[in-house]
Design a protein around this motif. Structure first.
Motif, PDB file in Angstrom:
ATOM      1  N   TYR A  89       0.921  -1.287   0.065  1.00 25.59           N
ATOM      2  CA  TYR A  89      -0.171   0.048  -0.076  1.00 25.59           C
ATOM      3  C   TYR A  89       0.740   1.379  -0.035  1.00 25.59           C
ATOM      4  O   TYR A  89       0.619   2.392  -0.817  1.00 25.59           O
ATOM      5  CB  TYR A  89      -0.780   0.124   1.302  1.00 25.59           C
ATOM      6  N   ASP A 121       1.038   4.160  -2.708  1.00 27.08           N
ATOM      7  CA  ASP A 121       0.881   5.655  -2.314  1.00 27.08           C
ATOM      8  C   ASP A 121       1.930   6.428  -3.255  1.00 27.08           C
ATOM      9  O   ASP A 121       1.701   7.359  -3.644  1.00 27.08           O
ATOM     10  CB  ASP A 121       0.834   5.829  -0.995  1.00 27.08           C
ATOM     11  N   SER A 165       1.504  10.360  -3.690  1.00 30.09           N
ATOM     12  CA  SER A 165       0.821  10.723  -2.317  1.00 30.09           C
ATOM     13  C   SER A 165       2.060  10.347  -1.629  1.00 30.09           C
ATOM     14  O   SER A 165       1.853   9.450  -0.583  1.00 30.09           O
ATOM     15  CB  SER A 165      -0.270   9.933  -2.342  1.00 30.09           C
ATOM     16  N   TYR A 166       3.234  11.131  -1.456  1.00 27.38           N
ATOM     17  CA  TYR A 166       4.326  10.970  -0.466  1.00 27.38           C
ATOM     18  C   TYR A 166       4.026  10.998   0.947  1.00 27.38           C
ATOM     19  O   TYR A 166       4.302  10.302   1.856  1.00 27.38           O
ATOM     20  CB  TYR A 166       5.413  11.552  -1.091  1.00 27.38           C
ATOM     21  N   VAL A 197       1.078  10.653   2.542  1.00 25.09           N
ATOM     22  CA  VAL A 197       0.353   9.787   3.103  1.00 25.09           C
ATOM     23  C   VAL A 197       0.961   8.406   3.343  1.00 25.09           C
ATOM     24  O   VAL A 197       0.870   7.884   4.277  1.00 25.09           O
ATOM     25  CB  VAL A 197      -0.874   9.288   1.748  1.00 25.09           C
ATOM     26  N   SER A 198       2.158   8.276   2.408  1.00 20.34           N
ATOM     27  CA  SER A 198       2.890   7.248   2.476  1.00 20.34           C
ATOM     28  C   SER A 198       3.841   7.317   3.625  1.00 20.34           C
ATOM     29  O   SER A 198       3.982   6.152   4.555  1.00 20.34           O
ATOM     30  CB  SER A 198       3.685   6.749   1.163  1.00 20.34           C
ATOM     31  N   PHE A 203       3.177   8.870   6.296  1.00 18.44           N
ATOM     32  CA  PHE A 203       2.359   9.021   7.515  1.00 18.44           C
ATOM     33  C   PHE A 203       2.007   7.384   7.640  1.00 18.44           C
ATOM     34  O   PHE A 203       2.030   6.985   8.856  1.00 18.44           O
ATOM     35  CB  PHE A 203       1.150   9.674   7.433  1.00 18.44           C
ATOM     36  N   HIS A 204       1.685   6.445   6.680  1.00 17.11           N
ATOM     37  CA  HIS A 204       1.547   5.163   6.922  1.00 17.11           C
ATOM     38  C   HIS A 204       2.451   4.594   7.560  1.00 17.11           C
ATOM     39  O   HIS A 204       2.405   3.579   8.138  1.00 17.11           O
ATOM     40  CB  HIS A 204       0.981   4.773   5.408  1.00 17.11           C
TER      41      HIS A 204
END
Length: 88
Positions: free
Chosen positions: A51, A55, A60-61, A63-64, A66-67
């Motif tokens: 996932y 990202d 979507s860096y 978000v990546s 943070f994940h």
């Protein structure tokens, strides 16, 4: 150093998105079939990494990252709590 061309950037992003989605699906499917709790957690980790790559592929860096941070913290706690669990 010259940057990548538009076409090579699109090919790279499409490859990352496809690979991340396939990794997530295959690791999650394999994790469902495991009997050992620690292996289930390990395959879950592999799925979540898919996932994160997905990202990055869709640019979507934040978000990546943070994940990644959330996943590292909670997965460490999960591995620590799964250690003393004995299989049936």
């Amino acid at each position: 150093m010259k940057g990548p061309t538009t076409v090579s950037a699109l090919i790279h992003a499409a490859t990352m998105v496809t690979t991340g989605a396939m990794t997530s699906f295959l690791a999650a499917t394999t994790g469902i079939l495991q009997n050992n709790l620690k292996r289930v957690i390990a395959y879950s980790t592999c799925s979540q990494l898919g996932y994160m790559i997905f990202d990055c592929g869709i640019s979507s860096y934040l978000v990546s990252i943070f994940h990644l941070m959330n996943h590292a913290f909670f997965k460490a706690l999960l591995f620590l709590s799964a250690g003393p669990v004995k299989p049936l």
